[in-house]
Design a protein around this motif. Structure first.
Motif, PDB file in Angstrom:
ATOM      1  N   HIS A 160       0.796  -1.221   0.000  1.00 21.67           N
ATOM      2  CA  HIS A 160       0.000   0.000   0.000  1.00 21.67           C
ATOM      3  C   HIS A 160       0.833   1.278   0.000  1.00 21.67           C
ATOM      4  CE1 HIS A 160       1.027  -0.616   4.242  1.00 21.67           C
ATOM      5  NE2 HIS A 160       0.889   0.682   4.372  1.00 21.67           N
ATOM      6  N   ASP A 161       2.115   1.200   0.310  1.00 15.87           N
ATOM      7  CA  ASP A 161       2.961   2.388   0.440  1.00 15.87           C
ATOM      8  C   ASP A 161       3.674   2.664  -0.877  1.00 15.87           C
ATOM      9  OD1 ASP A 161       4.898   4.305   1.056  1.00 15.87           O
ATOM     10  OD2 ASP A 161       5.199   3.517   3.077  1.00 15.87           O
ATOM     11  N   ARG A 162       3.389   3.799  -1.495  1.00 18.86           N
ATOM     12  CA  ARG A 162       3.947   4.125  -2.810  1.00 18.86           C
ATOM     13  C   ARG A 162       5.191   5.007  -2.724  1.00 18.86           C
ATOM     14  NH1 ARG A 162       1.948   0.655  -3.967  1.00 18.86           N
ATOM     15  NH2 ARG A 162       3.965   0.432  -4.942  1.00 18.86           N
ATOM     16  N   SER A 163       5.719   5.247  -1.537  1.00 16.72           N
ATOM     17  CA  SER A 163       6.827   6.193  -1.385  1.00 16.72           C
ATOM     18  C   SER A 163       8.146   5.673  -1.950  1.00 16.72           C
ATOM     19  CB  SER A 163       7.019   6.565   0.087  1.00 16.72           C
ATOM     20  OG  SER A 163       7.375   5.426   0.853  1.00 16.72           O
ATOM     21  N   CYS A 164       8.255   4.368  -2.196  1.00 13.59           N
ATOM     22  CA  CYS A 164       9.513   3.816  -2.704  1.00 13.59           C
ATOM     23  C   CYS A 164       9.484   3.501  -4.197  1.00 13.59           C
ATOM     24  CB  CYS A 164       9.902   2.564  -1.917  1.00 13.59           C
ATOM     25  SG  CYS A 164      10.491   2.938  -0.246  1.00 13.59           S
ATOM     26  N   ASP A 165       8.386   3.850  -4.869  1.00 10.22           N
ATOM     27  CA  ASP A 165       8.393   3.744  -6.328  1.00 10.22           C
ATOM     28  C   ASP A 165       9.430   4.723  -6.876  1.00 10.22           C
ATOM     29  OD1 ASP A 165       6.250   2.061  -5.962  1.00 10.22           O
ATOM     30  OD2 ASP A 165       4.755   3.513  -6.639  1.00 10.22           O
ATOM     31  N   PHE A 166      10.020   4.403  -8.005  1.00  7.75           N
ATOM     32  CA  PHE A 166      10.950   5.345  -8.614  1.00  7.75           C
ATOM     33  C   PHE A 166      10.935   5.188 -10.128  1.00  7.75           C
ATOM     34  CE2 PHE A 166      13.431   1.567  -7.608  1.00  7.75           C
ATOM     35  CZ  PHE A 166      14.261   1.389  -8.704  1.00  7.75           C
ATOM     36  N   MET A 167      11.498   6.184 -10.787  1.00  4.00           N
ATOM     37  CA  MET A 167      11.476   6.244 -12.239  1.00  4.00           C
ATOM     38  C   MET A 167      12.869   6.597 -12.746  1.00  4.00           C
ATOM     39  SD  MET A 167       8.662   8.350 -14.417  1.00  4.00           S
ATOM     40  CE  MET A 167       9.178   9.939 -13.771  1.00  4.00           C
ATOM     41  N   VAL A 168      13.239   6.026 -13.887  1.00  2.00           N
ATOM     42  CA  VAL A 168      14.583   6.226 -14.427  1.00  2.00           C
ATOM     43  C   VAL A 168      14.506   6.573 -15.909  1.00  2.00           C
ATOM     44  CG1 VAL A 168      16.883   5.234 -14.714  1.00  2.00           C
ATOM     45  CG2 VAL A 168      15.446   4.471 -12.817  1.00  2.00           C
ATOM     46  N   ALA A 169      15.102   7.707 -16.280  1.00  2.00           N
ATOM     47  CA  ALA A 169      15.317   8.045 -17.683  1.00  2.00           C
ATOM     48  C   ALA A 169      16.710   7.550 -18.058  1.00  2.00           C
ATOM     49  CB  ALA A 169      15.220   9.550 -17.890  1.00  2.00           C
ATOM     50  N   LEU A 170      16.812   6.812 -19.166  1.00  2.00           N
ATOM     51  CA  LEU A 170      18.083   6.180 -19.546  1.00  2.00           C
ATOM     52  C   LEU A 170      18.513   6.548 -20.949  1.00  2.00           C
ATOM     53  CD1 LEU A 170      16.395   3.290 -18.126  1.00  2.00           C
ATOM     54  CD2 LEU A 170      18.842   3.045 -17.788  1.00  2.00           C
ATOM     55  N   ARG A 171      19.837   6.634 -21.122  1.00  2.00           N
ATOM     56  CA  ARG A 171      20.402   6.693 -22.464  1.00  2.00           C
ATOM     57  C   ARG A 171      21.468   5.601 -22.572  1.00  2.00           C
ATOM     58  NH1 ARG A 171      23.810  11.422 -25.615  1.00  2.00           N
ATOM     59  NH2 ARG A 171      25.281  11.136 -23.897  1.00  2.00           N
ATOM     60  N   TYR A 172      21.340   4.765 -23.603  1.00  2.00           N
ATOM     61  CA  TYR A 172      22.339   3.741 -23.896  1.00  2.00           C
ATOM     62  C   TYR A 172      23.222   4.256 -25.028  1.00  2.00           C
ATOM     63  CZ  TYR A 172      19.317   0.753 -21.121  1.00  2.00           C
ATOM     64  OH  TYR A 172      18.574   0.232 -20.098  1.00  2.00           O
ATOM     65  N   PHE A 173      24.532   4.102 -24.854  1.00  2.00           N
ATOM     66  CA  PHE A 173      25.470   4.620 -25.844  1.00  2.00           C
ATOM     67  C   PHE A 173      25.479   3.735 -27.095  1.00  2.00           C
ATOM     68  CE2 PHE A 173      27.343   5.772 -21.645  1.00  2.00           C
ATOM     69  CZ  PHE A 173      26.976   7.110 -21.682  1.00  2.00           C
ATOM     70  N   PRO A 174      25.838   4.285 -28.241  1.00  2.00           N
ATOM     71  CA  PRO A 174      25.891   3.475 -29.473  1.00  2.00           C
ATOM     72  C   PRO A 174      26.873   2.316 -29.337  1.00  2.00           C
ATOM     73  CG  PRO A 174      26.006   5.814 -29.982  1.00  2.00           C
ATOM     74  CD  PRO A 174      26.161   5.696 -28.495  1.00  2.00           C
ATOM     75  N   ALA A 175      26.595   1.238 -30.048  1.00  2.00           N
ATOM     76  CA  ALA A 175      27.484   0.072 -30.044  1.00  2.00           C
ATOM     77  C   ALA A 175      28.801   0.426 -30.731  1.00  2.00           C
ATOM     78  CB  ALA A 175      26.818  -1.090 -30.770  1.00  2.00           C
ATOM     79  N   THR A 176      29.846  -0.297 -30.353  1.00  2.00           N
ATOM     80  CA  THR A 176      31.135  -0.170 -31.013  1.00  2.00           C
ATOM     81  C   THR A 176      31.403  -1.448 -31.797  1.00  2.00           C
ATOM     82  OG1 THR A 176      32.383  -1.138 -29.164  1.00  2.00           O
ATOM     83  CG2 THR A 176      31.948   1.245 -29.090  1.00  2.00           C
ATOM     84  N   GLU A 177      32.511  -1.486 -32.505  1.00  2.00           N
ATOM     85  CA  GLU A 177      32.841  -2.678 -33.298  1.00  2.00           C
ATOM     86  C   GLU A 177      33.089  -3.888 -32.406  1.00  2.00           C
ATOM     87  OE1 GLU A 177      36.070  -1.898 -35.876  1.00  2.00           O
ATOM     88  OE2 GLU A 177      34.993  -0.420 -37.096  1.00  2.00           O
ATOM     89  N   THR A 178      33.508  -3.637 -31.165  1.00  2.00           N
ATOM     90  CA  THR A 178      33.867  -4.751 -30.283  1.00  2.00           C
ATOM     91  C   THR A 178      32.885  -4.965 -29.140  1.00  2.00           C
ATOM     92  OG1 THR A 178      35.251  -3.274 -28.957  1.00  2.00           O
ATOM     93  CG2 THR A 178      36.321  -4.453 -30.777  1.00  2.00           C
ATOM     94  N   GLU A 179      31.901  -4.074 -28.970  1.00  2.00           N
ATOM     95  CA  GLU A 179      31.043  -4.166 -27.796  1.00  2.00           C
ATOM     96  C   GLU A 179      29.654  -3.632 -28.106  1.00  2.00           C
ATOM     97  OE1 GLU A 179      31.958  -3.443 -23.137  1.00  2.00           O
ATOM     98  OE2 GLU A 179      32.238  -1.709 -24.443  1.00  2.00           O
ATOM     99  N   ASN A 180      28.627  -4.408 -27.727  1.00  2.00           N
ATOM    100  CA  ASN A 180      27.259  -3.937 -27.949  1.00  2.00           C
ATOM    101  C   ASN A 180      26.369  -4.109 -26.721  1.00  2.00           C
ATOM    102  OD1 ASN A 180      26.752  -6.667 -27.837  1.00  2.00           O
ATOM    103  ND2 ASN A 180      25.750  -6.812 -29.831  1.00  2.00           N
ATOM    104  N   ASN A 181      26.975  -4.376 -25.572  1.00  2.80           N
ATOM    105  CA  ASN A 181      26.187  -4.570 -24.366  1.00  2.80           C
ATOM    106  C   ASN A 181      25.769  -3.224 -23.780  1.00  2.80           C
ATOM    107  OD1 ASN A 181      25.197  -6.428 -22.205  1.00  2.80           O
ATOM    108  ND2 ASN A 181      26.521  -5.126 -20.957  1.00  2.80           N
ATOM    109  N   GLY A 182      24.453  -3.021 -23.632  1.00  2.00           N
ATOM    110  CA  GLY A 182      23.963  -1.785 -23.038  1.00  2.00           C
ATOM    111  C   GLY A 182      23.541  -1.990 -21.597  1.00  2.00           C
TER     112      GLY A 182
END
Length: 324
Positions: free
Chosen positions: A158-180
């Motif tokens: 019943h307690d909504r005080s611990c809800d949270f929200m996150v705006a994210l930006r994932y960086f573009p992939a590189t030739e050697t790495e695509n894990n975001g």
């Protein structure tokens, strides 16, 4: 890559009086989706499309600020924020390549960001309100899908005080790495997410990664570890990840959470009352949060040492001993 796709659900029957057949059809789809995938998508959810688009637009603008400017955005002194709120960027050595802005709800005592961009803060607070309402609706639907007493989950959480929200930006992939964002499960109750048109979100099912292509106006929903434990694995907290693309990806995630001092364990409706052994031992939610946070602040050198909800799993022998 699998040809499977997670279900899409039209929530309009819950905004129209008297459409009981429509509501029952929605509940059936959601119940099956939570058992099979742990994920589904919703349309006609009453979150305005222009608001969703504005959030993404302002998010892009924020993440284009110089690093020194972004670092100013954080909680004020003595705010008591329990998570790394405000602006954060994953360390260079981290496997994840993203940056994010984390906010708590208005009036919670944690949303003290003296340097927030005013318009961005107002828009985030507006969409926070829409997601909180949507959380109540989806929680009530899950309650019925699980066959729990009326309002059981609402009273439990019943307690909504611990809800949270996150705006994210994932960086573009590189030739050697695509894990975001490395493969993981969410530790909360329910997560809502919408993404721009770049894509990259994938859900693991039966050993195969299922892409979740972005669709304008659609919100992705998944159940977290708390629901999986309460339902004794009836509903699934699925593994998912973000694969980086050729350009930056922006998304917004809302975490319908649980208060820290809540006790979590399989409910008797899914154990004693049906003759099934509990698959997890009980735990304090705060304890689990701390273990998950340690995964991020002090990443284990071996992937198998990362703490998941299986940390509380009861062995087969232990489950047999718990059956009365």
């Amino acid at each position: 890559m699998s040809n499977l796709c997670i279900p899409t659900v039209d929530l309009s029957p819950f905004h129209n009086e008297g459409d009981e057949d429509g509501k029952n059809a929605v509940k059936q789809i959601i119940g099956e989706a939570c058992s099979e995938y742990g994920f589904f998508q919703v349309v006609n959810h009453c979150v305005p499309l222009n608001l969703m688009n504005r959030v993404l637009e302002l998010s892009r603008m924020f993440f284009e600020y110089p690093k020194e400017e972004k670092l100013k955005y954080g909680p004020g002194p003595g705010s008591g924020v329990p998570l790394p709120a405000g602006y954060n960027r994953q360390p260079e050595h981290s496997a994840d390549k993203n940056e994010y802005l984390l906010m708590f709800p208005p009036g919670s005592g944690f949303n003290v960001y003296p340097n927030d961009p005013p318009e961005f803060r107002e828009v985030l607070e507006e969409i926070f309100s829409h997601f909180a309402k949507m959380g109540l609706l989806l929680e009530s639907i899950l309650n019925e899908c699980l066959g729990l007493p009326p309002n059981f989950l609402k009273e439990y959480n019943h307690d909504r005080s611990c809800d949270f929200m996150v705006a994210l930006r994932y960086f573009p992939a590189t030739e050697t790495e695509n894990n975001g964002l490395s493969e993981h499960e969410d530790g909360n109750c329910i997560t809502f997410l919408f993404q721009d048109n770049v894509g990259g979100l994938e859900v693991l099912k039966d050993g195969k990664w299922i892409p979740v292509p972005p669709t304008e106006g659609t919100i992705v929903v998944n159940v977290g570890d708390v629901i999986q434990v309460l339902s004794n694995n009836k509903f699934k907290s699925s593994t998912h990840r973000v694969v980086r693309q050729q350009e930056s990806r922006h998304s917004l995630a809302f975490f319908y959470n649980l208060v820290e001092n809540k006790w979590v364990e399989p409910l008797p409706q899914f154990t004693k009352e049906i003759g099934q052994p509990p698959r997890y031992k009980g735990f304090l939610f705060k304890e689990y949060q701390q273990l998950r946070m340690r995964n991020k602040t002090h990443p284990p050198s071996r992937p198998e040492d990362v703490i998941h909800i299986t940390h509380y799993a009861i062995s087969t022998q232990g489950r047999e001993n718990n059956v009365k």
